[in-house]
Structures are given as structure tokens and as C-alpha cells.
Design an enzyme around this catalytic site. Structure first.
Site, PDB file in Angstrom:
ATOM      1  N   GLY A  13       0.820  -1.209   0.000  1.00 26.90           N
ATOM      2  CA  GLY A  13       0.000   0.000   0.000  1.00 26.90           C
ATOM      3  C   GLY A  13       0.848   1.251   0.000  1.00 26.90           C
ATOM      4  O   GLY A  13       0.510   2.257   0.633  1.00 26.90           O
ATOM      5  N   GLY A  15       1.537   3.314  -2.403  1.00 26.43           N
ATOM      6  CA  GLY A  15       1.241   4.293  -3.445  1.00 26.43           C
ATOM      7  C   GLY A  15       0.908   5.676  -2.921  1.00 26.43           C
ATOM      8  O   GLY A  15       1.077   6.678  -3.628  1.00 26.43           O
ATOM      9  N   ARG A  16       0.403   5.740  -1.685  1.00 23.59           N
ATOM     10  CA  ARG A  16       0.006   7.057  -1.158  1.00 23.59           C
ATOM     11  C   ARG A  16      -0.122   6.950   0.364  1.00 23.59           C
ATOM     12  O   ARG A  16       0.059   5.877   0.949  1.00 23.59           O
ATOM     13  CB  ARG A  16      -1.321   7.508  -1.768  1.00 23.59           C
ATOM     14  CG  ARG A  16      -2.495   6.688  -1.298  1.00 23.59           C
ATOM     15  CD  ARG A  16      -3.808   7.128  -1.923  1.00 23.59           C
ATOM     16  NE  ARG A  16      -4.931   6.600  -1.148  1.00 23.59           N
ATOM     17  CZ  ARG A  16      -6.201   6.662  -1.520  1.00 23.59           C
ATOM     18  NH1 ARG A  16      -6.524   7.206  -2.686  1.00 23.59           N
ATOM     19  NH2 ARG A  16      -7.155   6.185  -0.740  1.00 23.59           N
ATOM     20  N   VAL A  64      -3.033  -7.241  -2.529  1.00 23.51           N
ATOM     21  CA  VAL A  64      -2.509  -8.040  -1.403  1.00 23.51           C
ATOM     22  C   VAL A  64      -3.425  -9.204  -1.028  1.00 23.51           C
ATOM     23  O   VAL A  64      -2.982 -10.158  -0.383  1.00 23.51           O
ATOM     24  CB  VAL A  64      -2.226  -7.176  -0.146  1.00 23.51           C
ATOM     25  CG1 VAL A  64      -1.072  -6.217  -0.387  1.00 23.51           C
ATOM     26  CG2 VAL A  64      -3.476  -6.465   0.342  1.00 23.51           C
ATOM     27  N   SER A 149      -4.601  -0.342  14.105  1.00 26.53           N
ATOM     28  CA  SER A 149      -5.325   0.920  14.307  1.00 26.53           C
ATOM     29  C   SER A 149      -5.766   0.980  15.761  1.00 26.53           C
ATOM     30  O   SER A 149      -5.991  -0.077  16.383  1.00 26.53           O
ATOM     31  CB  SER A 149      -6.570   0.970  13.404  1.00 26.53           C
ATOM     32  OG  SER A 149      -7.419   2.048  13.789  1.00 26.53           O
ATOM     33  N   TYR A 163     -13.783  -3.464   9.719  1.00 27.10           N
ATOM     34  CA  TYR A 163     -12.482  -2.797   9.866  1.00 27.10           C
ATOM     35  C   TYR A 163     -11.917  -3.034  11.272  1.00 27.10           C
ATOM     36  O   TYR A 163     -10.746  -3.425  11.429  1.00 27.10           O
ATOM     37  CB  TYR A 163     -12.654  -1.302   9.602  1.00 27.10           C
ATOM     38  CG  TYR A 163     -11.365  -0.514   9.651  1.00 27.10           C
ATOM     39  CD1 TYR A 163     -10.532  -0.431   8.538  1.00 27.10           C
ATOM     40  CD2 TYR A 163     -10.970   0.146  10.816  1.00 27.10           C
ATOM     41  CE1 TYR A 163      -9.340   0.295   8.596  1.00 27.10           C
ATOM     42  CE2 TYR A 163      -9.785   0.865  10.872  1.00 27.10           C
ATOM     43  CZ  TYR A 163      -8.976   0.942   9.757  1.00 27.10           C
ATOM     44  OH  TYR A 163      -7.794   1.651   9.800  1.00 27.10           O
ATOM     45  N   ALA A 164     -12.756  -2.827  12.297  1.00 27.35           N
ATOM     46  CA  ALA A 164     -12.283  -3.012  13.678  1.00 27.35           C
ATOM     47  C   ALA A 164     -11.825  -4.451  13.898  1.00 27.35           C
ATOM     48  O   ALA A 164     -10.781  -4.693  14.519  1.00 27.35           O
ATOM     49  CB  ALA A 164     -13.393  -2.649  14.664  1.00 27.35           C
TER      50      ALA A 164
HETATM   51  N1  NAD Z   1      -5.449   7.342   7.960  1.00 27.63           N
HETATM   52  C1  NAD Z   1      -5.813   6.983   9.198  1.00 27.63           C
HETATM   53  O1  NAD Z   1      -6.371   7.776   9.963  1.00 27.63           O
HETATM   54  C2  NAD Z   1      -5.505   5.586   9.682  1.00 27.63           C
HETATM   55  C3  NAD Z   1      -5.719   5.290  11.040  1.00 27.63           C
HETATM   56  C4  NAD Z   1      -5.437   4.024  11.518  1.00 27.63           C
HETATM   57  C5  NAD Z   1      -4.936   3.050  10.665  1.00 27.63           C
HETATM   58  N2  NAD Z   1      -4.745   3.347   9.353  1.00 27.63           N
HETATM   59  C6  NAD Z   1      -4.238   2.280   8.487  1.00 27.63           C
HETATM   60  O2  NAD Z   1      -3.067   2.702   7.833  1.00 27.63           O
HETATM   61  C7  NAD Z   1      -2.988   2.052   6.572  1.00 27.63           C
HETATM   62  C8  NAD Z   1      -2.806   3.103   5.475  1.00 27.63           C
HETATM   63  O3  NAD Z   1      -3.900   3.999   5.552  1.00 27.63           O
HETATM   64  P1  NAD Z   1      -3.950   5.331   4.686  1.00 27.63           P
HETATM   65  O4  NAD Z   1      -4.763   6.277   5.481  1.00 27.63           O
HETATM   66  O5  NAD Z   1      -2.604   5.728   4.217  1.00 27.63           O
HETATM   67  O6  NAD Z   1      -4.820   4.795   3.441  1.00 27.63           O
HETATM   68  P2  NAD Z   1      -4.906   5.306   1.919  1.00 27.63           P
HETATM   69  O7  NAD Z   1      -6.228   4.840   1.428  1.00 27.63           O
HETATM   70  O8  NAD Z   1      -4.591   6.758   1.836  1.00 27.63           O
HETATM   71  O9  NAD Z   1      -3.745   4.477   1.205  1.00 27.63           O
HETATM   72  C9  NAD Z   1      -3.844   3.069   1.160  1.00 27.63           C
HETATM   73  C10 NAD Z   1      -2.925   2.538   0.067  1.00 27.63           C
HETATM   74  O10 NAD Z   1      -3.100   1.111   0.051  1.00 27.63           O
HETATM   75  C11 NAD Z   1      -3.343   0.680  -1.282  1.00 27.63           C
HETATM   76  N3  NAD Z   1      -4.191  -0.511  -1.263  1.00 27.63           N
HETATM   77  C12 NAD Z   1      -5.470  -0.593  -0.827  1.00 27.63           C
HETATM   78  N4  NAD Z   1      -5.937  -1.839  -1.025  1.00 27.63           N
HETATM   79  C13 NAD Z   1      -4.940  -2.552  -1.590  1.00 27.63           C
HETATM   80  C14 NAD Z   1      -4.831  -3.891  -2.041  1.00 27.63           C
HETATM   81  N5  NAD Z   1      -5.868  -4.734  -1.977  1.00 27.63           N
HETATM   82  N6  NAD Z   1      -3.656  -4.302  -2.565  1.00 27.63           N
HETATM   83  C15 NAD Z   1      -2.600  -3.442  -2.672  1.00 27.63           C
HETATM   84  N7  NAD Z   1      -2.653  -2.146  -2.277  1.00 27.63           N
HETATM   85  C16 NAD Z   1      -3.824  -1.713  -1.737  1.00 27.63           C
HETATM   86  C17 NAD Z   1      -4.046   1.861  -1.964  1.00 27.63           C
HETATM   87  O11 NAD Z   1      -3.929   1.800  -3.381  1.00 27.63           O
HETATM   88  C18 NAD Z   1      -3.312   3.035  -1.317  1.00 27.63           C
HETATM   89  O12 NAD Z   1      -2.142   3.380  -2.055  1.00 27.63           O
HETATM   90  C19 NAD Z   1      -4.249   1.228   6.413  1.00 27.63           C
HETATM   91  O13 NAD Z   1      -3.999  -0.111   6.798  1.00 27.63           O
HETATM   92  C20 NAD Z   1      -5.194   1.883   7.384  1.00 27.63           C
HETATM   93  O14 NAD Z   1      -6.194   1.005   7.853  1.00 27.63           O
HETATM   94  C21 NAD Z   1      -5.010   4.583   8.838  1.00 27.63           C
END
Ligand code: NAD
Length: 256
Positions: A13, A15-16, A64, A149, A163-164
Site C-alpha cells: 500500500g 502508493g500514497r 494483497v 489501528s 475494519y475493527a
Molecule cells: N489514515 C488513518 O487515519 C488511519 C488510522 C489508523 C490506521 N490506518 C491504516 O493505515 C494504513 C494506510 O492507511 P492510509 O490512510 O494511508 O490509506 P490510503 O487509502 O490513503 O492508502 C492506502 C494505500 O493502500 C493501497 N491498497 C489498498 N488496497 C490494496 C490492495 N488490496 N492491494 C494493494 N494495495 C492496496 C491503496 O492503493 C493506497 O495506495 C491502512 O492499513 C489503514 O487502515 C489509517
């Protein structure tokens, strides 16, 4: 900084958002980095960003949730960069519903959506870990960091039950693997971010994020770079004796 100069890192993940920041932080620290994502354009962009830092980097594409695709992507990354000794399981999704991007309530949840969230957030971590473990065992060292998380540690009304559950399962996944893999020189830890300013978080209604900010002791949301710096610590030599731990990066929100 070259704390990770001899390391080969794979971030899912990447990409961003948080994944991109963690991959870039490892590249900044001198590691060779594989950016894995299912969006090939974003992954290519990330790899170019790392190349600009003067380190080896590749973009590998896989969903994934698809074990065969992950195994092929890991093999491609290892062929280009060498055996992977740091894995960051970050790819995750948090589907929302309605014009105001609310959580999906349990009584209305489509079983197919439940399965997809578990497949990506939990099985995706297994697929990546399973694919890199034989190489780490042969190296006699390895670092795995799972992105859980705070919503996997306590009730959080912004997110939905799939998700939880997936994020709570990653805590058990982390602790079990830490026990099983310690004798092989492999540490396994988890990060539990709070509200971090990423595209995923911006998919939630702004009022919900403002409500979180108001009750967060540090009175703000976090940045992807603030999660990345803690991840970099866990994958560094400084954390060599830390395993089986879950570290909140949440400004004190929902502390357990
Ligand atoms: N942003 C928050 O507040 C927060 C809080 C707690 C946990 N998280 C966790 O942190 C992680 C990243 O979150 P984020 O906010 O950067 O998310 P985001 O959506 O901004 O980025 C997620 C990245 O994962 C990639 N991705 C999604 N599904 C995929 C798959 N099936 N195969 C390959 N790549 C995949 C997407 O293309 C994207 O580049 C996640 O696991 C999320 O649950 C985020």
C-alpha cells in the site's frame, strides 16, 4: 541518514498516504525499497520518488488479497533488490457509505464487503508475510511491522465492524508471529495509528474528523510522516530487542 543502508524493505500500500511516507522514510534512511500497491501508476510514482533519493527502488504491483500475485511481486522485488529483510504490512481499506461517508452499520453490512475487508486488511498481511518469511529465515534476521489501528484496540464509532475486527486480528497476528519467529531473529511489531491526515481519512465526514481532533489530548490529527518515523525506529537497530508490541501513534486519542 543511512541507518538502513544495508536493508531491503517492502511496504504494501505504498502508493500514497501512510504507506508512501513509510516507504519514502526508509529510502531516506538509505534502504533499498520495494513499493507494492495495486495501483501501478501510484507505485511507479513512488518508485521514482525513491530513485530521486539515490537508492535502489522498484515498484511492484499486486492486490494483497491475491496470494499468487503477492508471491510473484515479492519474488520480483527480491530479484531486483535482494532478499527482503523488512516488511511493512500497510495496505488497508475502510469502506464508508452514503453522501456523508458514514460507517457501514453492522445490520446493513453486505457479507461480500465483510469478506473483502478481511481479505485485504488481514489476509493481505498474511499473504505478504508468508511470501517474505522463507527469505528472512534464510537470512537469520527480519523485521515485520503491521499497521493496525486504535480502532482494533477499543471501540471507535467512526469505523465499521469489519475494519475493527481486521485491525484487532492484526494484533493477535503480531503477537503470535513475534513468539513463533523470535528464535529466527525476526521481530514482529504493530503500529496503531489514530486519525492520520491521508486520502483514506479524508473519506470520512469532516465533522467526524473535527470531533476526533477536539478530544485528542494533542488537539490535532497526525501526519503520515509521524507514523513513518515510529515505523523507522521499529525497523532500525535501535529496536533490536523490541518484539510483539503494539505502539499507538495517536496523539493520545483512545489510549488503552
Ligand atoms: N489514515 C488513518 O487515519 C488511519 C488510522 C489508523 C490506521 N490506518 C491504516 O493505515 C494504513 C494506510 O492507511 P492510509 O490512510 O494511508 O490509506 P490510503 O487509502 O490513503 O492508502 C492506502 C494505500 O493502500 C493501497 N491498497 C489498498 N488496497 C490494496 C490492495 N488490496 N492491494 C494493494 N494495495 C492496496 C491503496 O492503493 C493506497 O495506495 C491502512 O492499513 C489503514 O487502515 C489509517
Amino acid at each position: 541518514m543511512s541507518s538502513h543502508a544495508s536493508r531491503v524493505v517492502l511496504v504494501s500500500g505504498a502508493g500514497r498516504g501512510i504507506g508512501r511516507a513509510m516507504a519514502d522514510a526508509h529510502a531516506d534512511a538509505g534502504a533499498a525499497v520495494a513499493y507494492l500497491d495495486h495501483d501501478p501508476d501510484l507505485a511507479r510514482t513512488a518508485a521514482e520518488a525513491a530513485r530521486a533519493r539515490g537508492v535502489n527502488a522498484v515498484a511492484v504491483s499486486a492486490d494483497v488479497a491475491d496470494f499468487d500475485a503477492v508471491a510473484a511481486a515479492v519474488a520480483e522485488a527480491a530479484a531486483a533488490l535482494g532478499p527482503i529483510d523488512v516488511l511493512v504490512n500497510n495496505a488497508g481499506i475502510s469502506p464508508k457509505t452514503g453522501a456523508d461517508n458514514r460507517r457501514v452499520d453492522a445490520f446493513a453490512m453486505d457479507p461480500a464487503e465483510w469478506r473483502r475487508v478481511i481479505d485485504v486488511n488481514l489476509t493481505g498481511a498474511f499473504n505478504c508475510t508468508r511470501s517474505v518469511l522463507p527469505g528472512m529465515r534464510d537470512l537469520g534476521r527480519g523485521r515485520v511491522v503491521n499497521i493496525s489501528s486504535v480502532a482494533g484496540r477499543t471501540y471507535c464509532d467512526i469505523v465499521a465492524v469489519h475494519y475493527a475486527a481486521s485491525k484487532a486480528a492484526l494484533v493477535g497476528f503480531t503477537k503470535h508471529l513475534a513468539g513463533e519467529l523470535g528464535p529466527f531473529g525476526i521481530t514482529v511489531n504493530a503500529l496503531a495509528p489514530g486519525r492520520i491526515d491521508t486520502p483514506l481519512m479524508r473519506g470520512t465526514a469532516p465533522e467526524a474528523n473535527e470531533a476526533v481532533r477536539a478530544v485528542t489530548p494533542l488537539r490535532r490529527l497526525g501526519s503520515p510522516e509521524e507514523v513513518a518515523s515510529v515505523c523507522l525506529f521499529l525497523t532500525s537497530d535501535a529496536a533490536a530487542f523490541v518484539t510483539g508490541q503494539v505502539c499507538d501513534v495517536a496523539g493520545g486519542w483512545l489510549m488503552t
